[in-house]
Design a protein around this motif. Structure first.
Motif, short mmCIF file in Angstrom:
data_model
loop_
_atom_site.label_atom_id
_atom_site.label_comp_id
_atom_site.label_asym_id
_atom_site.label_seq_id
_atom_site.Cartn_x
_atom_site.Cartn_y
_atom_site.Cartn_z
N LYS A 3 -12.23 -0.10 -1.60
CA LYS A 3 -11.88 1.01 -0.71
C LYS A 3 -12.99 2.05 -0.76
O LYS A 3 -13.58 2.23 -1.81
CB LYS A 3 -10.57 1.66 -1.18
N GLU A 19 0.86 -1.19 0.00
CA GLU A 19 0.00 0.00 0.00
C GLU A 19 0.90 1.24 0.00
O GLU A 19 1.80 1.34 0.81
CB GLU A 19 -0.88 -0.04 1.26
N ASP A 20 0.65 2.14 -0.96
CA ASP A 20 1.52 3.31 -1.03
C ASP A 20 1.00 4.50 -0.24
O ASP A 20 1.71 5.47 -0.04
CB ASP A 20 1.76 3.72 -2.50
N GLU A 21 -0.26 4.44 0.20
CA GLU A 21 -0.75 5.52 1.06
C GLU A 21 -0.40 5.16 2.50
O GLU A 21 -0.95 4.21 3.07
CB GLU A 21 -2.25 5.71 0.90
N ASP A 52 -2.74 -3.48 -2.85
CA ASP A 52 -3.33 -2.29 -3.47
C ASP A 52 -3.03 -2.35 -4.96
O ASP A 52 -1.99 -2.87 -5.36
CB ASP A 52 -2.69 -1.05 -2.82
N MET A 102 -3.35 0.45 -7.31
CA MET A 102 -2.71 1.68 -7.80
C MET A 102 -1.44 1.95 -7.01
O MET A 102 -1.49 2.46 -5.90
CB MET A 102 -3.68 2.86 -7.65
CA CA Z 1 -2.58 3.27 -4.03
#
Ligand code: CA
Length: 250
Positions: free
Chosen positions: A118, A22-24, A66, A68
């Protein structure tokens, strides 16, 4: 920080490891926190290439992915781990925005086991993680001769399917299905809880007794639901994605 709950252990006794991709960072932090509280060991990655590296070296028991991501997308990660690293049975849950519905469908067709739109609650995610690990564990423990088509299934609610005799009954009452209906229901029941896209259902019944299109899958499902009566409530429409079989958990 160690979670207080030690029940999520692998067969060998160690803690099960979940990789969270997850990049967030705030979402990543939140997911990791809740998984740790449930007693899991947690690895984290905020990019696709990092995820692949960790999968290779740390061999997690399950991946929350995730779609994206910066650089290599989640779908590329999934493709790579299924077809290059050949990890066909590593459980993967896709976490993705509803607006990426076509990506979710692609992900399921690439062999993701489940998905979570999400925004989601961490409690729902941890429940899905546990359910999927239980399912995978069950598959490993079930004695199979490598041929799933030979296995009888009996569900907790009382649906019984015998693929050899091609018979199905609910609480002792026989239900007559066409070959296509039987094949569709058998697929979903034998992987209860798993979401199937229409395409996956189509490829199951290809060469069967019916010209198969996405629309005809809907027609078949409607028909088998009708025949199932009350038991048909377990055949769930997964909006925009496909279908799954899931009985009420008591
Ligand atoms: Ca993302």
């Amino acid at each position: 920080m160690q979670g207080p709950n030690m029940q999520n252990t692998s067969a060998s006794g160690g803690k099960q490891t979940i990789l969270v991709v997850e990049d967030e960072m705030d979402i990543q932090e939140l997911i990791c926190y809740h998984l740790r509280m449930e007693g899991f060991q947690v690895e984290r990655a905020s990019a696709g290439d990092e995820a692949l590296r960790i999968i290779q070296t740390n061999e997690p028991n399950l991946v929350v992915l995730d779609l994206m991501l910066p650089g290599i997308s989640g779908l590329e990660v999934l493709k790579n781990l299924r077809f290059v690293m050949n990890l066909k049975s590593l459980p993967v849950i896709i976490a993705s925005a509803r607006t990426e519905e076509s990506d979710i469908i692609t992900g399921l067709e690439l062999g993701a086991d489940d998905y979570l739109p999400k925004p989601f609650s961490p409690k729902v995610l941890t429940a899905k993680v546990k359910a999927l690990l239980r399912r995978v564990q069950g598959d490993r423990e079930a004695p199979t001769n490598g041929d799933i088509a030979q296995k009888n299934v009996i569900t907790p609610a009382g649906l019984t399917m015998d693929p050899l005799r091609h018979t199905c009954s609910f609480k002792g009452e026989e239900i007559n299905f066409t070959a296509t209906e039987f094949a569709l229901l058998y697929l979903m029941v034998s992987e209860s809880g798993r979401v199937f896209t229409r395409n996956q259902l189509i490829s199951t019944v290809k060469g069967s007794d019916y010209p198969v299109t996405e629309r005809s899958i809907d027609v078949q499902i409607a028909s088998l639901r009708r025949k199932l009566g009350v038991a048909g409530e377990a055949v769930k429409t997964v909006w925009g994605i496909g279908y799954k079989y899931q009985e009420q958990e008591s």
